[in-house]
Design an enzyme around this catalytic site. Structure first.
Site, short mmCIF file in Angstrom:
data_model
loop_
_atom_site.label_atom_id
_atom_site.label_comp_id
_atom_site.label_asym_id
_atom_site.label_seq_id
_atom_site.Cartn_x
_atom_site.Cartn_y
_atom_site.Cartn_z
N GLU A 198 0.82 -1.22 0.00
CA GLU A 198 0.00 0.00 0.00
C GLU A 198 0.85 1.26 0.00
O GLU A 198 0.35 2.35 0.25
CB GLU A 198 -0.96 -0.01 1.20
CG GLU A 198 -1.95 -1.15 1.13
CD GLU A 198 -3.08 -1.05 2.16
OE1 GLU A 198 -3.21 0.00 2.82
OE2 GLU A 198 -3.82 -2.03 2.29
N LYS A 328 -15.93 -1.38 3.22
CA LYS A 328 -15.24 -1.72 1.98
C LYS A 328 -16.28 -2.29 1.02
O LYS A 328 -16.76 -3.40 1.23
CB LYS A 328 -14.18 -2.80 2.24
CG LYS A 328 -12.99 -2.35 3.07
CD LYS A 328 -12.15 -3.57 3.44
CE LYS A 328 -10.74 -3.19 3.90
NZ LYS A 328 -9.99 -4.36 4.40
P1 PGA Z 1 -6.61 -6.00 2.45
O1 PGA Z 1 -6.07 -5.14 3.67
O2 PGA Z 1 -7.15 -5.08 1.44
O3 PGA Z 1 -5.40 -6.76 2.01
O4 PGA Z 1 -7.67 -6.91 3.04
C1 PGA Z 1 -6.57 -3.88 4.00
C2 PGA Z 1 -7.00 -3.83 5.44
O5 PGA Z 1 -6.79 -4.78 6.20
O6 PGA Z 1 -7.60 -2.84 5.85
ZN ZN Z 2 -7.78 -4.25 8.09
#
Ligand code: PGA
Ligand code: ZN
Length: 420
Positions: A198, A328
């Protein structure tokens, strides 16, 4: 009112060089195309077991161009709830594994973009209607670990929250300083191994706690006061650490019971300016999550990511676990289900944070969702790599469109001014 004239899917590539689904929705009045909207599905690496499931991208694209297109042709693009219901019914599974969460989220979001474009509005304004809006408070990763850096550190994200900043743009200015200071400190000590998925620094720390001390040092090096100007948010992503009933810290060659893990986290809360901890316990460790929330929930945000997987039902059944939910869209599949989770969080008195995934693209939809729905926090990853910067930069454009600095910015309301 605009109707869907065409839906197109294509295979594109994400920030990890992995294939993903892009959807394009063309709308018009009568048979004349009027506007279009586009969105790309992101992808996680540390996923919760309750997430909607992605499927093979070629197959998902076939579904977009085939059954999904057919089902949506002539639908009213403004009726997002009906569109999403149709997609859910067409899929027919509990985890979206027939059509694929990657196909569904791309189409769902592309419809919203097309509806906004037909209304000649930016998506955030289209979603907000006449409601007043604000820019969200960013959680920005400084060091990346866990599944995003092959376990360089066990904790997944060490993030910065500029709790004393007066605006979104000021928070980014401060973050840039701290991010650079943190990199310089690592480089000086020969502990810099690159950047993680990230965009946060990939550190070579000797312990997980070293990351906390280093981040406090970087905040000071950049000229800010830890705990007053800038604070720390952590994502433990503890589902990744739990094996055989114990939390394994490989970096430190030890494993902890849930009680020991709680004791360690409570000690950190005393010693460091931490305002938010995500997934401090694993997705199925309900007792530990409740106990920790009881012990620390009045002092700090306790965020459920894998724990809630953006599910309204799971949030309603939380029974005292966590006090904040991560939103998400691809974790649950559709825009309407993400919105339902946000609405439930307000009803239940939970805080919420819109979040990107570790696999991202130039798609900036989530920034529009945070602003348009009024979600006061946004987590996008770090302050490098263009799939991340595209989102921060979109926030700046929205801030400018809203008239800049006079805007109410919720950082101080959310986090107060904390003592160092
Ligand atoms: P991931 O991690 O997109 O790999 O699930 C992001 C998070 O844990 O917030
Ligand atoms: Zn997370």
């Amino acid at each position: 009112m605009a109707k869907i004239l065409n839906v197109r899917g294509r295979r594109v590539w994400d920030s990890r060089g992995r294939a993903t689904v892009e959807a394009e929705v063309i709308v018009g009045r009568g048979a004349t195309p009027l506007a279009s909207g586009r969105a790309i599905a992101p992808a996680g690496a540390s996923t919760g077991s309750g997430e909607a499931k992605n499927i093979d991208v070629r197959k998902a694209v076939e579904h977009v161009n085939g059954v999904m297109r057919k089902a949506l042709l002539t639908a009213r693009v403004e009726d997002q709830a009906a569109i999403d219901r149709k997609l859910i019914e067409l899929d027919g599974t509990r985890d979206k594994s027939r059509l694929g969460a990657n196909a569904i989220v791309a189409v769902s979001l592309a419809c919203a973009h097309a509806a906004a474009a037909a209304a000649k509005k930016p998506l955030w304004r289209y979603l907000a209607g006449n409601k007043p809006v604000a820019l969200p408070v960013p959680q920005i990763q400084i060091y990346g670990g866990g599944a995003h850096a092959r376990g360089s550190v066990d904790l997944q994200d060490y993030m910065l929250v500029c709790i004393g900043a007066g605006s979104f743009s000021e928070a980014l200015e401060w973050t840039a300083e701290v991010y650079r200071a943190a990199g310089a400190r690592l480089a000086k000590r020969n502990r810099l191994a690159g950047v993680a998925d990230e965009g946060g620094w990939w550190p070579a720390f000797k312990s997980n706690e070293e990351g906390l001390a280093e981040l406090v040092g970087a905040i000071s090096d950049a000229g800010f006061e830890p705990g007053r100007d800038c604070a720390i948010a952590l994502d433990v992503a503890a589902t990744q650490l739990l094996r055989g009933g114990r939390y394994h810290l490989s970096l430190e060659n030890r494993s902890l019971s849930a009680e020991q893990m709680q004791a360690m986290l409570l000690r950190w809360l005393e010693a460091y300016p931490i305002v938010s901890i995500e997934d401090p316990f694993a997705e199925n460790d309900v007792a530990a999550m409740k106990a920790f929330t009881k012990a620390a929930g009045d002092k700090v945000q306790i965020v459920g990511d894998d724990y809630f997987v953006t599910s309204e039902q799971k949030l309603r059944a939380a029974g005292g676990a966590c006090n904040t939910v991560l939103l998400k869209p691809n974790q649950v599949g559709t825009l309407s289900e993400t919105l339902a989770c946000w609405n439930a969080s307000r009803e239940l008195g939970y805080r919420a944070i819109v979040s990107a995934r570790s696999g991202e693209t130039e798609d900036v939809s989530i920034v529009h969702l945070a602003v348009g729905w009024g979600v006061p926090q946004l987590k996008v990853g770090s302050f490098s790599r263009s799939e991340r910067m595209a989102k921060w930069n979109e926030g700046l454009r929205i801030e400018e469109a809203l008239g800049g600095k006079q805007l109410i910015y919720p950082a101080r309301r959310l986090f107060g001014r904390r003592k160092s």
